[in-house]
Motif scaffolding. Structure first.
Motif, mmCIF file in Angstrom:
data_model
loop_
_atom_site.group_PDB
_atom_site.id
_atom_site.type_symbol
_atom_site.label_atom_id
_atom_site.label_comp_id
_atom_site.label_asym_id
_atom_site.label_seq_id
_atom_site.Cartn_x
_atom_site.Cartn_y
_atom_site.Cartn_z
ATOM 1 N N LEU A 1 0.842 -1.199 0.000
ATOM 2 C CA LEU A 1 0.000 0.000 0.000
ATOM 3 C C LEU A 1 0.881 1.254 0.000
ATOM 4 C CD1 LEU A 1 -2.912 1.000 0.112
ATOM 5 C CD2 LEU A 1 -2.808 0.906 2.597
ATOM 6 N N LEU A 2 1.992 1.181 0.705
ATOM 7 C CA LEU A 2 2.925 2.320 0.751
ATOM 8 C C LEU A 2 3.831 2.363 -0.474
ATOM 9 C CD1 LEU A 2 3.855 2.051 4.483
ATOM 10 C CD2 LEU A 2 3.304 4.213 3.379
ATOM 11 N N ALA A 3 3.647 1.389 -1.365
ATOM 12 C CA ALA A 3 4.484 1.267 -2.569
ATOM 13 C C ALA A 3 5.965 1.116 -2.214
ATOM 14 C CB ALA A 3 4.274 2.428 -3.530
ATOM 15 N N PHE A 4 6.238 0.469 -1.070
ATOM 16 C CA PHE A 4 7.638 0.114 -0.788
ATOM 17 C C PHE A 4 8.063 -0.932 -1.809
ATOM 18 C CE2 PHE A 4 7.452 1.199 4.022
ATOM 19 C CZ PHE A 4 7.642 2.528 3.703
ATOM 20 N N TYR A 5 7.093 -1.741 -2.175
ATOM 21 C CA TYR A 5 7.281 -2.726 -3.238
ATOM 22 C C TYR A 5 6.054 -2.655 -4.128
ATOM 23 C CZ TYR A 5 10.542 -4.517 0.240
ATOM 24 O OH TYR A 5 11.539 -4.630 1.147
ATOM 25 N N ARG A 6 6.201 -3.142 -5.358
ATOM 26 C CA ARG A 6 5.063 -3.150 -6.277
ATOM 27 C C ARG A 6 4.562 -4.572 -6.454
ATOM 28 N NH1 ARG A 6 3.136 2.010 -7.039
ATOM 29 N NH2 ARG A 6 4.854 3.452 -7.429
ATOM 30 N N PRO A 7 3.211 -4.748 -6.571
ATOM 31 C CA PRO A 7 2.677 -6.103 -6.753
ATOM 32 C C PRO A 7 3.210 -6.735 -8.036
ATOM 33 C CG PRO A 7 0.906 -4.502 -6.441
ATOM 34 C CD PRO A 7 2.167 -3.727 -6.576
ATOM 35 N N VAL A 8 3.314 -8.050 -8.012
ATOM 36 C CA VAL A 8 3.713 -8.759 -9.227
ATOM 37 C C VAL A 8 2.529 -8.760 -10.192
ATOM 38 C CG1 VAL A 8 4.457 -10.986 -10.143
ATOM 39 C CG2 VAL A 8 5.352 -10.164 -7.949
ATOM 40 N N SER A 9 1.318 -8.957 -9.625
ATOM 41 C CA SER A 9 0.119 -8.803 -10.455
ATOM 42 C C SER A 9 -0.998 -8.244 -9.578
ATOM 43 C CB SER A 9 -0.284 -10.139 -11.061
ATOM 44 O OG SER A 9 -0.672 -11.006 -10.029
ATOM 45 N N GLY A 10 -2.042 -7.731 -10.200
ATOM 46 C CA GLY A 10 -3.144 -7.131 -9.453
ATOM 47 C C GLY A 10 -2.917 -5.651 -9.213
ATOM 48 N N LYS A 11 -3.918 -5.000 -8.664
ATOM 49 C CA LYS A 11 -3.833 -3.547 -8.479
ATOM 50 C C LYS A 11 -4.344 -3.137 -7.121
ATOM 51 C CE LYS A 11 -3.875 -1.875 -13.130
ATOM 52 N NZ LYS A 11 -4.664 -1.838 -14.325
ATOM 53 N N ILE A 12 -3.862 -1.985 -6.660
ATOM 54 C CA ILE A 12 -4.353 -1.428 -5.404
ATOM 55 C C ILE A 12 -4.912 -0.037 -5.705
ATOM 56 C CG2 ILE A 12 -3.727 -0.746 -3.052
ATOM 57 C CD1 ILE A 12 -1.382 -2.742 -3.279
ATOM 58 N N PHE A 13 -6.072 0.264 -5.155
ATOM 59 C CA PHE A 13 -6.696 1.570 -5.419
ATOM 60 C C PHE A 13 -6.908 2.325 -4.109
ATOM 61 C CE2 PHE A 13 -7.973 -1.394 -8.672
ATOM 62 C CZ PHE A 13 -7.879 -0.673 -9.857
ATOM 63 N N ILE A 14 -6.725 3.630 -4.160
ATOM 64 C CA ILE A 14 -7.173 4.490 -3.058
ATOM 65 C C ILE A 14 -8.131 5.489 -3.688
ATOM 66 C CG2 ILE A 14 -6.525 6.245 -1.358
ATOM 67 C CD1 ILE A 14 -3.935 4.803 -0.905
ATOM 68 N N ASP A 15 -9.307 5.608 -3.134
ATOM 69 C CA ASP A 15 -10.360 6.453 -3.716
ATOM 70 C C ASP A 15 -10.487 6.193 -5.223
ATOM 71 O OD1 ASP A 15 -10.545 7.421 -1.206
ATOM 72 O OD2 ASP A 15 -10.347 9.537 -1.732
ATOM 73 N N SER A 16 -10.515 4.943 -5.583
ATOM 74 C CA SER A 16 -10.679 4.497 -6.984
ATOM 75 C C SER A 16 -9.531 4.877 -7.906
ATOM 76 C CB SER A 16 -11.977 5.027 -7.600
ATOM 77 O OG SER A 16 -13.050 4.601 -6.830
ATOM 78 N N ARG A 17 -8.412 5.328 -7.355
ATOM 79 C CA ARG A 17 -7.269 5.604 -8.244
ATOM 80 C C ARG A 17 -6.191 4.554 -8.039
ATOM 81 N NH1 ARG A 17 -4.679 11.264 -8.857
ATOM 82 N NH2 ARG A 17 -3.425 9.950 -10.219
ATOM 83 N N ASP A 18 -5.742 3.994 -9.136
ATOM 84 C CA ASP A 18 -4.686 2.981 -9.091
ATOM 85 C C ASP A 18 -3.430 3.646 -8.499
ATOM 86 O OD1 ASP A 18 -2.701 1.206 -9.571
ATOM 87 O OD2 ASP A 18 -3.167 0.877 -11.689
ATOM 88 N N ILE A 19 -2.917 3.106 -7.410
ATOM 89 C CA ILE A 19 -1.807 3.817 -6.749
ATOM 90 C C ILE A 19 -0.533 3.835 -7.590
ATOM 91 C CG2 ILE A 19 -2.627 3.537 -4.366
ATOM 92 C CD1 ILE A 19 -0.442 1.357 -4.068
ATOM 93 N N SER A 20 -0.441 2.921 -8.565
ATOM 94 C CA SER A 20 0.771 2.946 -9.389
ATOM 95 C C SER A 20 0.741 4.118 -10.375
ATOM 96 C CB SER A 20 0.957 1.627 -10.124
ATOM 97 O OG SER A 20 -0.078 1.477 -11.071
ATOM 98 N N SER A 21 -0.416 4.809 -10.465
ATOM 99 C CA SER A 21 -0.484 5.943 -11.382
ATOM 100 C C SER A 21 -0.426 7.271 -10.621
ATOM 101 C CB SER A 21 -1.761 5.874 -12.211
ATOM 102 O OG SER A 21 -2.857 6.151 -11.372
ATOM 103 N N VAL A 22 -0.139 7.183 -9.316
ATOM 104 C CA VAL A 22 -0.083 8.408 -8.508
ATOM 105 C C VAL A 22 1.383 8.682 -8.164
ATOM 106 C CG1 VAL A 22 -0.804 9.426 -6.311
ATOM 107 C CG2 VAL A 22 -2.309 7.846 -7.503
ATOM 108 N N PRO A 23 1.836 9.934 -8.256
ATOM 109 C CA PRO A 23 3.218 10.214 -7.851
ATOM 110 C C PRO A 23 3.456 9.719 -6.419
ATOM 111 C CG PRO A 23 2.203 12.157 -8.807
ATOM 112 C CD PRO A 23 1.130 11.132 -8.699
ATOM 113 N N ILE A 24 4.612 9.136 -6.246
ATOM 114 C CA ILE A 24 4.867 8.430 -4.996
ATOM 115 C C ILE A 24 4.749 9.316 -3.746
ATOM 116 C CG2 ILE A 24 7.377 8.585 -4.701
ATOM 117 C CD1 ILE A 24 6.620 5.287 -5.203
#
Ligand code: UTP
Ligand code: MG
Length: 604
Positions: free
Chosen positions: A394-417
């Protein structure tokens, strides 16, 4: 276990291109440095000329009265040499220190922005060696090296012209040993580089070992492993000694042989020049002057060896630096540039998330969950089940191998860290405090917080009482990693720090270390205040934190095996029920052995 990443080879062109950019902002200083270096040398060049004059015009012609002006001129030349040299050193130091600062800052900033996984694989001591020693070694070649290279070549050229002007034939003879010198320099370049590379590596390893053992000093003492550590240290120090000896042995053969080859030039000149003086083709002063200048020729030629040594050492260091500088930063990992809006609700969703630290070793398998804003989710499960790993994602210390995590419907991998991490407060399993005052640590998440806010957070985290009882209060120094405080105190400070950050999502990796019941009560209250109105993920070990959660997820070998409220899960009579019974028994035993909060604490 940390590993050593073998640096890739850096060729001379890449080395030059990537390091010379550091000189660019300081062009004027570099030019001044060069100018002063040239002046310093040219003042020194007057020495042989004046000597020649004394021999030929004063001694030979018996003009004793001329010795005073000659001596004054010589003193003047030496004085000017000294003054310009002093200025050169001052400019060079300032210039060099600016370059070193820029380089260190770049390497350090880059290091800070590398993904967390990088630090799992690299020893801190080795990284420190790179920032301190390797940067210094590259800087040395850039400032001293470039200066030395230019002045050396300029003075070689200047002396060569003077020599040719004095005698063609003697100069031709004097230059014969240059062929040997060139061959020697090439041999050194190829043989010394690998040696320097392994020496740098051994220094890094030694620093890593020292850092590791200093951090574990209490364990070393408690386990009585001083001798073991001393042997381990000696082993590594010995490897460093051997690798240093290897490079110095090459150096030991190289420099004296080069000096010897250079001296042959003098022998040749004396051999051919003496008859020339005897036959009146050359004056004695001219021969002496020529020999002096020859000394001034071979002295900078000898300096090229030192320069070459610097280059080889700096190349080995630059390989260690470029290996780090070439790694992708975390920022590169996120695909979007749009940060979260000012107000984030804290709606968290995991969609079929799988993850592993190493390829082929899954730690989380197909995790899906939804936490509504303000919901309190407890993660339970045996040790190694993957609880910490889950929140690390969730903190993006690591990234998932597959699947996605969302906060308020936004994919966290698309948000500046930075924007992502601003939304999350972390109270970790082992609270970490920085070496500074309690105030510094409280304000770490929000430097601009007002005094009132800080005191309120300390109050809400139940730490104001113990802080105020300290003689220096909020200004008390906590020591490295906060060693001067108890673990219960550290925990509460880290809770206050998270409270001050005031993020909509809370991650709480509950400490497994047991504290007495009274402290536990204080921590519990602090946590309740922290989690109020925030989406919270609590990795819970204490029964009452778990049972108070809105929902409990039970993890087993990286999978969510049960999910529900405390009562629902107890009714299932499954894994959670077993876990609950075991923890219950543990807590019962613990309260029998230790006083509970109803007992008078002072009695102990
Ligand atoms: P976790 O650290 O996620 O487990 O490791 P946990 O559930 O929080 O355990 P406790 O309660 O704090 O003890 C999950 C798995 O991932 C591995 C661990 O060895 C464990 O098997 N792991 C963890 C790594 O391989 N690398 C890491 O950096 C961390
Ligand atoms: Mg954990």
């Amino acid at each position: 276990m940390t590993q050593y990443t073998t640096p890739r080879t850096v060729n001379v062109t890449e080395f030059m291109q990537r390091t010379l950019v550091y000189l660019k902002p300081y062009r004027i200083m570099a030019a001044a440095n060069m100018l002063l270096a040239m002046l310093t040398i040219s003042f020194y060049f007057m020495y042989p000329q004046i000597t020649q004059y004394i021999i030929d015009a004063v001694i030979a012609k018996r003009q004793e009265s001329m010795i005073i002006p000659a001596a004054v001129a010589l003193t003047g030349a030496f004085l000017l040499h000294a003054v310009s040299n002093a200025l050169r050193i001052a400019v060079n130091t300032r210039f060099g220190q600016k370059v070193i600062l820029d380089m260190r800052r770049d390497v350090y900033d880059h290091l800070l922005s590398l993904p967390t996984g990088f630090f799992d694989r690299h020893a801190s001591g080795d990284l420190m060696t790179r920032i301190i020693d390797d940067v210094a070694s590259v800087q040395r070649i850039l400032t001293d090296g470039v200066e030395r290279a230019l002045t050396t070549f300029m003075s070689i050229l200047a002396v060569l012209v003077i020599l040719l002007f004095k005698s063609y034939s003697l100069t031709a003879l004097a230059l014969l040993p240059l062929a040997v010198l060139t061959a020697g320099a090439l041999w050194y370049t190829f043989s010394a580089h690998p040696g320097y590379r392994s020496q740098r590596r051994e220094i890094g390893k030694l620093n890593a070992l020292i850092m590791d053992s200093l951090q574990g000093i209490r364990q070393i003492k408690a386990y009585g492993r001083e001798e073991f550590e001393s042997i381990r240290f000696s082993g590594q120090a010995e490897r460093l000694r051997q690798s240093t000896i290897k490079v110095m042995d090459i150096w030991a053969v190289y420099t004296p042989s080069m000096t010897f080859a250079g001296s042959l030039g003098t022998v040749l000149v004396l051999w051919a020049g003496t008859p020339m003086v005897m036959h009146g083709q050359l004056s004695l002063g001219e021969l002496v002057g020529f020999l002096f200048y020859l000394g001034l020729f071979y002295e900078p030629v000898g300096r090229i060896d030192g320069l070459n040594q610097m280059v080889q050492s700096a190349r080995a260091s630059s390989e260690r630096l470029f290996t780090i500088l070439d790694l992708d930063t975390e920022r590169k990992e996120s695909t979007g540039n749009t940060p979260f809006p000012e107000k984030v609700l804290g709606d968290v969703r995991y969609e079929s998330v799988s993850f592993g630290y190493k390829e082929g070793v899954p730690v989380l398998k197909n995790i899906s969950l939804h936490a509504a804003p303000g919901e309190k989710i407890a993660l339970a499960g045996s040790t190694g089940a993957g609880k910490t790993s889950m929140v690390n994602l969730l903190l993006a210390f690591y990234r998932p191998v597959s699947g996605k995590i969302f906060i308020d419907s936004r994919d966290i991998s698309s948000v500046p860290i930075h924007s992502l991490r601003k939304q999350i407060s972390l109270v970790s399993q082992e609270p970490f405090l920085f070496n500074g005052t309690i105030r510094d640590n409280l304000l770490y998440g929000q430097l601009e917080a007002s005094l009132e806010k800080m005191l309120a957070a300390a109050d809400a985290a139940n730490c104001s009482a113990f802080i105020e009882a300290l003689p220096e209060g909020y200004e008390t120094l906590v020591g490295e990693r906060g060693v001067m405080l108890s673990s219960g105190e550290k925990q509460r400070i880290s809770i206050a720090r998270a409270l001050l950050k005031d993020a909509p999502v809370i991650i709480l990796d509950e400490a497994t270390a047991s504290v007495d019941n009274a402290t536990e009560q204080l921590i519990q209250e602090a946590l309740d205040r922290l989690m109020k109105n925030r989406t919270s993920f609590v990795i819970a070990h204490r029964l009452n934190t778990i049972s108070n959660a809105d929902r409990i997820l039970v993890l087993h070998h990286g999978e969510i095996v049960e999910e529900g409220t405390h009562t629902e899960l107890l009714n299932k009579q499954g894994r959670y029920t077993r876990f609950w019974m075991i923890r219950n028994e543990q807590e019962r035993v613990a309260t029998q052995v230790w006083p509970n909060e109803t007992m008078d604490k002072e009695a102990f």
